[in-house]
Design an enzyme around this catalytic site. Structure first.
Site, PDB file in Angstrom:
ATOM      1  N   HIS A 122      -2.354   1.107  -1.189  1.00 15.43           N
ATOM      2  CA  HIS A 122      -3.406   2.126  -1.265  1.00 15.43           C
ATOM      3  C   HIS A 122      -4.148   2.236   0.066  1.00 15.43           C
ATOM      4  O   HIS A 122      -4.523   3.329   0.482  1.00 15.43           O
ATOM      5  CB  HIS A 122      -4.399   1.782  -2.383  1.00 15.43           C
ATOM      6  CG  HIS A 122      -3.794   1.877  -3.754  1.00 15.43           C
ATOM      7  ND1 HIS A 122      -3.962   2.968  -4.555  1.00 15.43           N
ATOM      8  CD2 HIS A 122      -2.996   1.035  -4.431  1.00 15.43           C
ATOM      9  CE1 HIS A 122      -3.293   2.789  -5.690  1.00 15.43           C
ATOM     10  NE2 HIS A 122      -2.700   1.613  -5.631  1.00 15.43           N
ATOM     11  N   ASP A 131      -9.708   7.253  -3.644  1.00 16.11           N
ATOM     12  CA  ASP A 131      -8.425   6.795  -4.185  1.00 16.11           C
ATOM     13  C   ASP A 131      -8.311   7.188  -5.659  1.00 16.11           C
ATOM     14  O   ASP A 131      -9.289   7.126  -6.411  1.00 16.11           O
ATOM     15  CB  ASP A 131      -8.331   5.269  -4.071  1.00 16.11           C
ATOM     16  CG  ASP A 131      -6.965   4.758  -4.497  1.00 16.11           C
ATOM     17  OD1 ASP A 131      -6.087   4.651  -3.632  1.00 16.11           O
ATOM     18  OD2 ASP A 131      -6.768   4.490  -5.712  1.00 16.11           O
TER      19      ASP A 131
END
Ligand code: UDP
Ligand code: UDP
Length: 453
Positions: free
Chosen positions: A14, A112
């Site tokens: 990520h 995210d």
């Protein structure tokens, strides 16, 4: 100058695309802040952050101090990275004062996907546009945002996950925790965040129209879910900085001769499977560079290579390969002329890097989104996938089977050329000029952010 903040979550998979995006944005007339959840779970993340901020001193770092990890809601059966994401989620109320203290006021926050449900209400209250960055493929996004509509159905009884206008996703490709009856972090995470994505201002995906046209068209045509904001293919995001390290062994190998073997930043295979893999690599007769991982979280990985794969294998692999048990910068390896193939778990970042450098892939998906990504490897001609091998840990794949597939990959000149043509696609549409790399979709977005500020 417009101010944009980025909020990644947990794990290299990520963090890496967020850093690449931030680096791209600095090439434009924007002020960039990255809000980094602190502490990180892996050492790799804290090291890469350190290097990143030294390389890009113009990018500001704000730490989001997390609640104590002993408040962990996860139990030992859950993936530690999912547990960490859960701690970030539960610490996200602290964002409100952080976001409103940033100066100049934010033109947008890029969040995210794993934090969508907790952060969108906060940015709505503060009137800050919030874009979600989905760090996997567009096809995975189709599953991610529509999963909640089927969450109460008995998924295990289905043969495939149907999304209108798209090829059904076979049940065997769906991350196994999603098919379980009981609640688990992955299921809750996808259900909750997928549902809230419609409330964001846009969804960015590190992918290309030319490789995921069907999924992108379905997403943007309202076929997957109604009310979705624009899904913007911003990729492939190029590598953003070089971590110098010596690759002396690789430097001495013939061009295109080495198979690079790595399962990403958080996949540890069983000892038994590692033995078979070592056996397979030896049997294949090809040279290889193999990165071994024994624990999901690198800070816990304290054994020597010999303890993990045994003395005998450690000695025998030296004949033809280099085996390491520490972090190597993958971009440096994939860009090295000696590397001619990649045995990969198909984490989305690993695949985008293989596309970027035009390295053919032998797909061996282990968990999560990786089978969906592996299917793309075959579809776009990047490499091959032996789907009968199953998920990581499901069955032990024998050395002989591995050797056969390695031979099939490395011995196939057509595959090598196809991978090179994927690289051309991956880099097309990007104007490389000096230090700034412009992408059409991203440029349009930047225009939106700058015109109101
Ligand atoms: N990576 C690396 N060296 C390693 C392992 C991983 O540089 O030894 C990088 C890799 O290049 C990629 C990221 O870490 O950018 C891993 O992300 P990916 O989505 O491939 O898989 P994950 O680790 O999330 O399973
Ligand atoms: N994922 C998820 N929940 C998480 C982490 C990951 O659902 O807490 C799923 C998600 O759909 C994402 C994919 O797994 O698209 C990739 O996640 P990640 O990059 O963390 O690595 P992977 O599990 O593939 O190695």
């Amino acid at each position: 100058m417009s101010h944009i903040a980025l909020l990644p979550s947990s794990g290299m998979g990520h963090l890496t695309p967020f850093l690449r995006l931030a680096a791209l944005l600095t090439a434009h007339d924007l002020k960039i802040t990255i809000i980094t959840p602190y502490p990180t779970l892996s050492l790799a993340e804290s090291q890469v952050l350190f290097h990143f901020f030294s390389t890009f001193p113009q990018i500001r770092q704000e730490k989001l101090q997390l609640l104590p990890l002993d408040n962990f809601s996860g139990n030992s059966k859950e993936d530690p990275f999912y547990c960490h994401i859960d701690v970030i989620r539960r610490s996200s109320h602290l964002l409100s004062s952080l976001l409103s203290s940033l100066s100049p006021p934010l033109a947008a926050l890029i969040t995210d996907m794993s934090l969508t449900a907790s952060v969108v209400p906060i940015t709505k209250a503060l009137n800050i546009p919030n874009y979600i960055f989905f760090t996997s493929s567009a096809q995975m996004l189709t599953l991610f945002i529509s999963f909640h509509t089927k969450a109460n159905a008995n998924l295990y009884e289905m043969d495939a996950f149907q999304i209108p206008t798209l090829e059904p996703i076979p049940k065997s490709w769906i991350p196994p925790p999603l098919l379980q009856d009981n609640d688990n972090l992955l299921k809750t995470y996808i259900t909750k965040n997928g549902k809230e994505m419609t409330k964001s201002d846009g969804i960015l995906v590190n992918t290309l129209e030319s490789i995921e046209q069907e999924s992108l068209a379905a997403l943007n045509g309202g076929k997957v879910i109604l009310g979705l904001p624009s899904v913007i293919a911003i990729g492939l995001l190029p590598p953003c900085f070089n971590q110098c390290e010596s690759l002396a062994w690789l430097d001495t190998q013939p061009i295109g001769s080495v198979l690079y073997v790595s399962f990403g930043s958080k996949t540890a295979m069983s000892r038994e499977q590692l033995k078979e893999l070592g056996d397979g690599l030896m049997r294949s007769g090809y040279r290889f560079l193999w990165v071994v991982k024994d624990k999901k979280v690198d800070r816990e990985d304290d054994k020597d290579l010999e303890d993990v794969i045994g003395n005998e294998l450690t000695e025998s692999v030296k004949e033809r390969g280099l085996v390491v048990k520490h972090w190597l910068n993958q971009e440096n390896i994939l860009s090295h002329p000696a590397v001619g193939g990649f045995l990969s778990h198909c984490g989305w970042n690993s695949l985008t890097e293989a596309m970027w450098f035009g390295v053919r892939v032998l797909a061996w998906p282990q968990h999560g989104d990786q089978k969906i990504n592996a299917s793309l490897v075959e579809r776009i001609g990047l490499g091959i996938w032996e789907s009968s091998w199953g998920w990581g840990g499901e069955d032990i794949v024998k050395g002989q089977q591995i050797a056969e597939k390695v031979n099939e990959l490395m011995g196939n000149e057509l595959l090598r050329m196809k991978a090179v043509s994927v690289r051309e696609k991956a880099r097309a549409g990007m104007e490389l000029g000096g230090t700034s790399v412009k992408m059409k979709a991203l440029a349009k977005l930047i225009e939106t952010w700058t015109k109101d500020h």
